[in-house]
Scaffold this motif. Structure first.
Motif, PDB file in Angstrom:
ATOM      1  N   ALA A 282       8.988  -3.975   7.618  1.00 49.75           N
ATOM      2  CA  ALA A 282       9.701  -4.391   8.823  1.00 49.75           C
ATOM      3  C   ALA A 282       9.925  -5.896   8.845  1.00 49.75           C
ATOM      4  O   ALA A 282      10.816  -6.381   9.549  1.00 49.75           O
ATOM      5  N   LEU A 283       9.145  -6.647   8.082  1.00 52.63           N
ATOM      6  CA  LEU A 283       9.320  -8.100   8.032  1.00 52.63           C
ATOM      7  C   LEU A 283      10.573  -8.493   7.254  1.00 52.63           C
ATOM      8  O   LEU A 283      11.031  -9.632   7.364  1.00 52.63           O
ATOM      9  N   GLU A 284      11.088  -7.565   6.453  1.00 54.34           N
ATOM     10  CA  GLU A 284      12.263  -7.874   5.639  1.00 54.34           C
ATOM     11  C   GLU A 284      13.463  -8.256   6.519  1.00 54.34           C
ATOM     12  O   GLU A 284      14.278  -9.100   6.138  1.00 54.34           O
ATOM     13  N   ALA A 285      13.560  -7.633   7.704  1.00 52.75           N
ATOM     14  CA  ALA A 285      14.678  -7.954   8.597  1.00 52.75           C
ATOM     15  C   ALA A 285      14.573  -9.367   9.144  1.00 52.75           C
ATOM     16  O   ALA A 285      15.578  -9.987   9.489  1.00 52.75           O
ATOM     17  N   LEU A 286      13.334  -9.891   9.229  1.00 59.58           N
ATOM     18  CA  LEU A 286      13.132 -11.251   9.724  1.00 59.58           C
ATOM     19  C   LEU A 286      13.194 -12.272   8.598  1.00 59.58           C
ATOM     20  O   LEU A 286      13.738 -13.370   8.777  1.00 59.58           O
ATOM     21  N   MET A 287      12.607 -11.922   7.453  1.00 58.29           N
ATOM     22  CA  MET A 287      12.522 -12.849   6.321  1.00 58.29           C
ATOM     23  C   MET A 287      12.970 -12.126   5.060  1.00 58.29           C
ATOM     24  O   MET A 287      12.139 -11.555   4.349  1.00 58.29           O
ATOM     25  N   PRO A 288      14.262 -12.097   4.772  1.00 61.53           N
ATOM     26  CA  PRO A 288      14.743 -11.384   3.571  1.00 61.53           C
ATOM     27  C   PRO A 288      14.037 -11.870   2.313  1.00 61.53           C
ATOM     28  O   PRO A 288      13.910 -13.068   2.077  1.00 61.53           O
ATOM     29  N   GLY A 289      13.564 -10.917   1.511  1.00 64.81           N
ATOM     30  CA  GLY A 289      12.884 -11.248   0.263  1.00 64.81           C
ATOM     31  C   GLY A 289      11.382 -11.349   0.377  1.00 64.81           C
ATOM     32  O   GLY A 289      10.684 -11.482  -0.634  1.00 64.81           O
ATOM     33  N   VAL A 290      10.830 -11.237   1.605  1.00 64.49           N
ATOM     34  CA  VAL A 290       9.384 -11.417   1.755  1.00 64.49           C
ATOM     35  C   VAL A 290       8.600 -10.269   1.133  1.00 64.49           C
ATOM     36  O   VAL A 290       7.482 -10.464   0.645  1.00 64.49           O
ATOM     37  N   PRO A 303       3.737 -22.371  -2.144  1.00 65.03           N
ATOM     38  CA  PRO A 303       4.672 -22.069  -1.054  1.00 65.03           C
ATOM     39  C   PRO A 303       6.052 -21.707  -1.586  1.00 65.03           C
ATOM     40  O   PRO A 303       6.508 -22.232  -2.603  1.00 65.03           O
ATOM     41  N   ILE A 304       6.746 -20.811  -0.865  1.00 66.05           N
ATOM     42  CA  ILE A 304       8.121 -20.468  -1.222  1.00 66.05           C
ATOM     43  C   ILE A 304       9.008 -20.690  -0.005  1.00 66.05           C
ATOM     44  O   ILE A 304       8.561 -20.585   1.139  1.00 66.05           O
ATOM     45  N   ASP A 305      10.263 -21.004  -0.248  1.00 61.81           N
ATOM     46  CA  ASP A 305      11.231 -21.193   0.821  1.00 61.81           C
ATOM     47  C   ASP A 305      11.911 -19.864   1.124  1.00 61.81           C
ATOM     48  O   ASP A 305      12.289 -19.114   0.211  1.00 61.81           O
ATOM     49  N   ILE A 306      12.059 -19.558   2.409  1.00 59.88           N
ATOM     50  CA  ILE A 306      12.679 -18.310   2.849  1.00 59.88           C
ATOM     51  C   ILE A 306      13.729 -18.637   3.900  1.00 59.88           C
ATOM     52  O   ILE A 306      13.466 -19.393   4.839  1.00 59.88           O
ATOM     53  N   ALA A 307      14.903 -18.066   3.743  1.00 57.79           N
ATOM     54  CA  ALA A 307      15.963 -18.216   4.732  1.00 57.79           C
ATOM     55  C   ALA A 307      15.839 -17.100   5.761  1.00 57.79           C
ATOM     56  O   ALA A 307      15.640 -15.938   5.414  1.00 57.79           O
TER      57      ALA A 307
END
Length: 565
Positions: A282-290, A303-307
């Motif tokens: 369900a976190l994918e909708a908030l943070m694509p690629g997580v 750390p990684i950058d997330i859009a």
């Protein structure tokens, strides 16, 4: 010939004989027969009286046994407090069996040794106990009873039996479902044959009922302690999550969302209650690629950058870090820490644009990269393209110890001022030793010594830079609003160095096992400590005080040699 009827009893026969002599003189034979019948009748009456007395005593004993067992059964249901149950069990046994002394012993679940948990009438001057008796009973599960220990060859030679002048002794195992949990021991100096009045079956039944009551109380006590610990941990977790200004999301062992703190809810502009209990996907909708980030082994160490996207603020630039949560050696879930860098990245880009417009590109780059990297890029701008190449490197991570707690007690402006003073010194130190400032992450930084132009003394310069950072922090500490300590991790090895990102925006960085190892060593280092791996120490060639350690690092099968400088 006989008619099959039983012969008359002696008393009845005597009555018949007396009746036959009525009105006539008895001869000597009749008198002798009458005397014999009367003697036989007396013997018969005495035997019947003895039998009646024995039956009465047996009935009394059975009633007493039933009463004892009923009292013990009442204990099973009367309380679940372990101390109350132990005391009640021993009191009932002492009272019912009229013992002079007694104690209960239970097996310690950690040491596997018998320990006295409750006692009766055992003073400091007579704590001499027969360990051989209790150990034998516990080992074999067989009841031991003696009606006169002083004359019993099994026990008369034992010091405790002789010195205490023990007479009656009984020791029974406490058993629950064929598993022995302890023993019950009673004795008396005053009365021999005291416990002979009670058959072994009754004593074992008493012990089994007592063991059941004790085991139920122990299980209840463990469950209550477990619930208290869970409640305490939940309160602590809730307080910590409320205090953290960064977004924090935790997943349980089943990969479902367990917590979603207020800072995370504010970052994404959603109701945190709507996320609790949902799967990690369900976190994918908030943070694509997580989800891919979660699935990668050891991916959260760097750390990684997330859009992401906010319903009112629009596009977000986030930085995520993942850490496993453990209780002892067991992993119980995952924690995701989220930093909202949107405003910071906007300011960074604006700043770069201003510097570019001032046509002082070299000076602008020098604020982010070491001078030798800037010179290389300026000399060969065509090299600034996506991709990378393998190179030897030494990677350094430096982080402020306990900065989250420090920052939570300060105004945001004061935090920025404190970080600027800290970074001013550390960045200058990195550049002074020809290091490349790879990135800032919160209150920490990552520096690389080697790429894009590796040298033989990269490890040496990295170690000297770490020492200089620590010394510089000592010098500026009196000027800081809060006292700071840093921890540093250094590792060496082959990496892939190059430009990573997109055609519009790219970062020069390094990727490889040495990066992860350096970050792990920094996380393991105590405040004020510098940890480096064996490869770095060997390459550095610096003779100075150090301590060699061995540690198990996540993602590595073998122990890793560490040098604490």
């Amino acid at each position: 010939m006989t008619d099959g009827r039983s012969p008359p009893a002696p008393l009845d026969e005597a009555r018949m004989l007396i009746a036959s002599l009525h009105g006539r003189t008895a001869d000597a034979g009749a008198i002798a027969r009458l005397a014999a019948l009367l003697d036989a009748a007396t013997i018969e009456q005495t035997a019947l009286a003895h039998k009646a007395t024995a039956n009465s005593r047996a009935g009394d004993r059975e009633r007493q046994h039933a009463l004892i067992l009923r009292r013990v059964a009442q204990i099973v249901n009367a309380s679940v407090e372990l101390t109350v149950v132990l005391r009640s069990v021993l009191d009932v046994a002492v009272d019912a069996l009229r013992a002079q002394r007694g104690f209960l012993m239970l097996e310690n679940e950690e040491t596997r040794k018998l320990e006295i948990v409750v006692e009766h009438n055992i003073g400091d001057d007579d704590r001499r106990l027969s360990s051989s008796i209790v150990n034998t009973v516990f080992r074999t599960g067989e009841l031991v009873i003696t009606t006169d220990a002083q004359n019993d060859p099994r026990f008369s030679a034992q010091n405790s039996v002789r010195s205490l002048n023990l007479r009656s002794i009984v020791c029974v195992p406490l058993t629950v479902k064929e598993r022995r949990i302890g023993v019950a021991y009673l004795d008396s100096r005053l009365h021999p044959d005291l416990f002979g009045l009670h058959d072994p079956e009754m004593l074992e039944a008493l012990a089994n009922q007592a063991a059941l009551a004790i085991e139920n109380a122990r299980l209840f006590e463990k469950e209550r302690a477990r619930r208290r610990e869970i409640a305490r941990l939940e309160r602590t977790q809730a307080a910590v999550l409320r205090a953290i200004t960064s977004g924090v999301i935790t997943l349980d062992a089943a990969a479902r969302i367990a917590t979603f703190n207020e800072a995370a809810a504010a970052t994404f502009g959603i109701d945190p209650r709507a996320m609790i209990g949902k799967p990690a996907s369900a976190l994918e909708a908030l943070m694509p690629g997580v989800t891919a980030f979660l699935a990668s082994e050891g991916g959260g160490l760097v750390p990684i950058d997330i859009a992401a996207h906010h319903p009112t603020r629009g596009a977000l630039e986030l930085q995520a870090r993942i850490a496993s949560m453990q209780i002892g050696e067991a992993e119980v879930g995952v924690a995701i820490a989220i930093a909202d860098l949107t405003e910071q990245r906007v300011l960074e880009r604006r700043h770069v644009d201003q510097l570019a417009r001032s046509r002082n590109i070299e000076i602008a780059f020098s604020r982010y990269l070491a001078p030798h990297v800037v010179a290389s890029l300026m000399a060969s701008p065509e090299t600034v393209r996506l991709g990378g190449e393998r190179s030897a490197a030494t990677v350094l991570f430096a982080d402020i110890s306990g900065f989250t707690g420090i920052a939570s007690r300060m105004q945001a402006e004061a935090v920025v001022e404190l970080l600027n003073a800290y970074f001013q010194e550390t960045v200058e130190t990195v550049f002074r030793f020809d290091g490349l400032l790879d990135k800032f992450y919160g209150d920490g930084l990552m520096a690389v010594f080697g790429p894009p132009r590796a040298r033989a003394d990269d490890a040496n310069r990295a170690v000297r830079a770490a020492l200089a950072m620590r010394n510089a922090l000592d010098e500026i500490r009196p000027r800081l609003a809060r006292p700071l300590e840093m921890s540093i991790g250094i590792a060496s090895g082959d990496v892939v160095a190059g430009h990573i990102g997109s055609a519009e925006r790219m970062d020069y960085t390094v990727i490889g096992d040495a990066v992860n190892l350096a970050h792990r060593l920094q996380g393991a280092a105590m405040p004020g400590a510098i940890y480096c791996d064996e490869e770095t120490w060997s390459r550095a060639g610096i003779a100075m005080p150090n301590e060699q350690l061995s540690a198990r690092i996540k993602g590595r099968d073998d122990l890793v040699s560490i040098y604490r400088i």
